[in-house]
Enzyme design. Structure first.
Site, PDB file in Angstrom:
ATOM      1  N   CYS A   1      15.654  88.529  47.940  1.00  0.00           N
ATOM      2  CA  CYS A   1      15.242  88.334  49.235  1.00  0.00           C
ATOM      3  C   CYS A   1      14.322  87.166  49.216  1.00  0.00           C
ATOM      4  CB  CYS A   1      14.912  89.414  50.030  1.00  0.00           C
ATOM      5  SG  CYS A   1      15.916  91.036  49.733  1.00  0.00           S
TER       6      CYS A   1
ATOM      7  N   CYS B   1      17.590  81.643  62.931  1.00  0.00           N
ATOM      8  CA  CYS B   1      16.884  80.928  61.678  1.00  0.00           C
ATOM      9  C   CYS B   1      17.379  79.619  61.525  1.00  0.00           C
ATOM     10  CB  CYS B   1      17.204  81.790  60.395  1.00  0.00           C
ATOM     11  SG  CYS B   1      16.694  83.402  60.511  1.00  0.00           S
TER      12      CYS B   1
ATOM     13  N   HIS C   1      10.020  81.386  54.154  1.00  0.00           N
ATOM     14  CA  HIS C   1      10.904  81.162  55.362  1.00  0.00           C
ATOM     15  C   HIS C   1      10.008  81.619  56.631  1.00  0.00           C
ATOM     16  CE1 HIS C   1      14.456  81.135  57.833  1.00  0.00           C
ATOM     17  NE2 HIS C   1      14.614  82.478  57.758  1.00  0.00           N
TER      18      HIS C   1
END
Lengths: 389, 466
Positions: A206, A88, A336
């Protein structure tokens, strides 16, 4: 990192698509939108760009294996393109490699492009890739971060209510960000009552899986004034890799991310920063889960180990606090799209340093920090940008 | 002296009330509970659990061989006993054999093992079954899943072999062809009279005659059974009273196929006294019988996890639907996880034998096998070692995202006793029981199915051992 990179590289243009469920856009279309916007922002033609770095984690159905997605979408051909993949932290590592090439004098102007299309997958959540089929079976992204959160809560007595404050803050920031995946405020109660994903993380603890692309044009710092009046330079970069399997490493204490600690120290040293909470004006950090942001406060040296919960509880990381963290809304609210996230952080820092962030503008923003974390805390990259003049 | 030197059972933690099965089929229930596998267990894992417990109680006796008896072994072409031998970390010199196709495969294997065991060595016979009966049939309620293991040898014998007998008859009362998923039952009075009572009576009389004993002298008569009524009829016919007859535990168990005679034998040995005579018999296309005399050594033998401790763990499937979902989960969730035999051959010592590395410089144990020590980073001094199969939970997560028929999936980071850390699922308890610092023991389970293979790896459960 060698201190010689500091102040040798300038960011002259940034671009970013709307983040979210971009069902109507292909990976390539998002790349063209972000890349073209960055060129326009810098006032350069793509023909002037000498090389490109593409950050993408999992290009998916139409993304191709390597660099061709960029070559084919932007018709960026006959020049070097390098694909970067580092969990990531892919986006900031693409930026780091591009900056190093410019600092080394190899190129004058280069493109950094991060892109990901996650919402065309047939499964929930981010697929873990490249893991051992036996030793790591059963792991999910929330699951592996929950391992750390639970050990931290066990050790320091933190409660879910504290985690929820991170989600509330980042949603509040993202609510005024037109490019964010989510533009909605939420309450602590909503966070606590949301469906459980992996204890202690409920749905709102999350970050989402998101489509998006972001780009930056960077050049030799001594050429920056040819393109723009403002001058935003790279002050320091650090990257560190730790074990990708902390759950098999008996030396891992699960109380934070040593990769972040090491990357931050490298970047601070390059930038000549000794007291980040005083010398850095704001930070965009990797809040993939609410607990990750709390650990980041500690690992980035904004407070001591174990004091992260108080840092959020006292409101120090809100837009009005003394150390605003994730004014963009963070991964939590901005979204994301893995390979795009790090470059999106650069986009946000530049936007803030130029004073163009609108309602979410950090006051007197002169130095901003981007922090990207990959894998189960395996890879961290820290980029510090500063506005000069 | 030849005889039994160790024994163990494996009772699945999960069970279903027969009432729930009856409710699903609008039929009537004989009462009690059927023990059944978790979705990640099968005959191989049940037998392996029993074999490991049996071997650990033997502490270091050389194992000459291992036989796995089952009618429901997971592989038809790949040596199941070879996988169990690897789980038990046996050497390549041990013989391994699958005994199959008959409900008395376990006792026949026991007779062969007793005949073949070399001096100062052990042969382990493990047996397990998880038979599928016709949906809605009485057998679906009666069948129960279990594993058992009995080790035989010549040293530290706890039950000496006095006599054995066998009879072979192609009499079929329950049948499953290669292409069938479920047993075809021919249950009837004819079957129990001619397929069970007659042949078992013959072999039991034969062992008593050989040893010069009469039924009144037998402390325990251990015999498998096609149903509870026939079980009692047989005992009565042979002159055994209710006290002599080893109870089949139908209230919390049932007809456990090839595992049944060995599981009942293990239960009988748990409460046996020196001097007791134990007659063991089983049926299935004929019959086997063995007669043992319990020795003084029995007082030194402690089963690693006694039957009562295993039965104390009872997690009930709340409905027949959930029971079936767990039983068939992998069939609909074939992850297509394809590994090559190259990969497995390279990794077998880690995946199945749970070998890790120990550093000669700093002493740190680590998993998986390392080339450079994680503790001191020296590269030249790592030895391959077998890691402990007990440990403590360092941290864990309860994951609802990971697909499972029993969510949430509890994943734990386990620090193994003596060193080494692994990451695995916590099974056989409620998620609410799991806590940091909890002692666990490792249990070999199915991870996934796919690519023509069953994939097994270690999981952990709360430590039940003393």
């Amino acid at each position: 990192m060698s201190a010689s990179l500091a102040d040798k590289v300038a960011v002259i243009g940034v671009g970013c698509t709307k983040f979210g469920e971009n069902f109507g856009q292909s990976l390539q279309e998002m790349m063209v939108e972000a890349g073209t916007a960055a060129c326009a922002d810098a006032g350069v033609s793509l023909d002037d760009v000498q090389a490109a770095w593409l950050g993408t984690f999992s290009p998916g159905f139409s993304g191709g294996k390597a660099t061709i997605t960029l070559a084919d979408s932007l018709k960026f051909r006959g020049r070097p393109i390098t694909r970067v993949e580092n969990y990531c932290a892919t986006g900031t590592d693409a930026f780091r490699n591009a900056a190093a090439a410019v600092a080394a004098g190899q190129y004058d102007i280069v493109l950094v492009l991060g892109a990901e299309k996650l919402r065309d997958r047939p499964v929930r959540g981010l697929q873990r890739e490249g893991i051992h089929p036996y030793f790591e079976a059963g792991s999910t992204a929330p699951g592996i971060f929950a391992l750390a959160a639970n050990r931290y809560m066990h050790t320091f007595g933190m409660k879910r209510e504290t985690l929820a404050k991170v989600a509330v803050k980042n949603h509040a920031n993202g609510a005024s960000n037109p490019k964010a995946h989510f533009q909605m405020k939420i309450t602590e109660d909503q966070v606590l009552k949301a469906p459980m994903i992996a204890y202690p993380f409920g749905l709102f603890d999350c970050c989402p899986t998101t489509d998006g692309a972001a780009a930056a044009i960077i050049c030799r710092a001594d050429l920056a004034s040819k393109f723009r009046k403002d001058r935003i330079v790279v002050r320091g970069i650090g990257l560190a890799v730790m074990s990708g399997k902390p759950y098999l490493d008996p030396t891992c204490d699960y109380l934070g991310f040593p990769a972040t600690q090491a990357a931050a120290q490298q970047a601070y040293k390059a930038a000549g920063i000794s007291d980040p909470v005083k010398e850095v004006d704001f930070a965009e950090v990797h809040d993939c889960f609410t607990w990750t942001e709390i650990s980041n406060y500690e690992d980035l040296g904004l407070c001591r180990k174990g004091e992260g919960p108080r840092f959020i509880e006292e409101g120090r990381s809100t837009l009005q606090g003394d150390m605003p963290v994730n004014p963009s809304g963070g991964l939590k609210s901005f979204g994301h799209p893995v390979g795009a996230t790090g470059v999106r952080m650069i986009y946000e820092i530049v936007t803030q340093l130029r004073g163009e962030a609108g309602e979410r503008q950090v006051k007197n923003a002169e130095i901003g920090l981007a922090h990207n974390l990959g894998g189960p805390g395996a890879v961290a990259c820290v980029v510090i940008l500063g506005r000069e003049g | 002296m030849k005889g039994i030197i160790g024994h163990a059972v494996r009772v699945p933690a999960y069970r279903i009330a027969r009432e729930e099965i009856a409710r699903a089929w609008q039929s009537s229930s004989p009462g009690g509970y059927k023990r059944c596998v978790r979705f990640d267990e099968d005959s191989l894992t049940l037998a392996a659990a029993a074999a490991q417990n049996c071997l650990q109680a033997l502490s270091g006796t050389r194992v000459a061989g291992l036989i796995f008896a089952s009618t429901t072994a997971p592989y038809l072409e790949r040596l199941n006993a070879g996988i169990i031998a690897a789980i038990c970390d046996l050497g390549a010199g041990s013989f391994v054999l699958d005994a199959a196709s008959s409900l008395r495969a376990g006792t026949t294997a026991l007779q062969l093992a007793l005949a073949a065991v070399p001096d100062d060595s052990a042969i382990v016979v493990c047996a397990a079954d998880m038979r599928e009966a016709a949906l809605g049939s009485p057998e679906e309620m009666q069948y129960s899943d279990a594993g058992a293991a009995v080790a035989v040898g010549t040293q530290n014998v706890i039950a000496e072999l006095l006599a054995s007998a066998t009879t072979n008859d192609d009499f079929f009362d329950s049948v499953r062809r290669d292409r069938d998923e479920r047993v075809t039952s021919f249950a009837s009075k004819f079957s129990s009279d001619y397929g069970y009572i007659a042949p078992v009576t013959r072999v039991v009389k034969e062992i008593l005659a050989k040893a010069g004993k009469v039924s009144g002298e037998i402390a325990k008569f251990v015999v498998s059974s096609p149903d509870r009524r026939a079980h009692l009829q047989l005992a009565k016919k042979l002159g055994f009273n209710e006290k002599q007859l080893q109870d089949i535990g139908f209230e919390d168990g049932g007809l456990t196929g090839a595992a049944m005679p060995l599981a009942l034998l293990s239960a009988a040995l748990e409460s046996a006294k020196p001097g007791d005579l134990i007659a063991v018999a089983s049926f299935g296309n004929g019959a086997d019988a063995l007669l043992f005399r319990v020795t003084d050594q029995i007082q030194c033998y402690k089963p690693r996890v006694p039957l009562a401790a295993q039965k104390a763990v009872a997690l009930d499937y709340a409905s027949y639907t959930l029971y079936r979902k767990a039983r068939e989960f992998f069939r609909s969730a074939d992850q297509g996880l394809e590994i090559s035999n190259v990969f497995y051959a390279k990794e077998e010592h880690q995946i199945t034998r749970l070998h890790g590395s120990a550093c000669r410089h700093c002493g740190m144990r680590q998993f998986p096998l390392a080339q450079v020590c994680v503790g001191c980073r020296k590269a030249d001094a790592l030895d391959e070692v077998a890691l402990a199969r007990t440990g403590t939970i360092y941290t864990f997560s309860e994951d609802t995202l990971y697909p499972s028929p029993l969510p949430p999936t509890v994943m734990a980071v386990v620090d193994l006793d003596g060193g080494g850390r692994i990451y695995c699922e916590v099974v056989d308890c409620l998620p609410s029981e799991v806590r940091i610092g909890m002692p666990v023991e490792l249990t070999f389970r199915k991870l996934k199915e796919g690519g023509g293979l069953y994939h097994y790896y270690w999981k952990c459960s709360p430590r039940r051992t003393a």
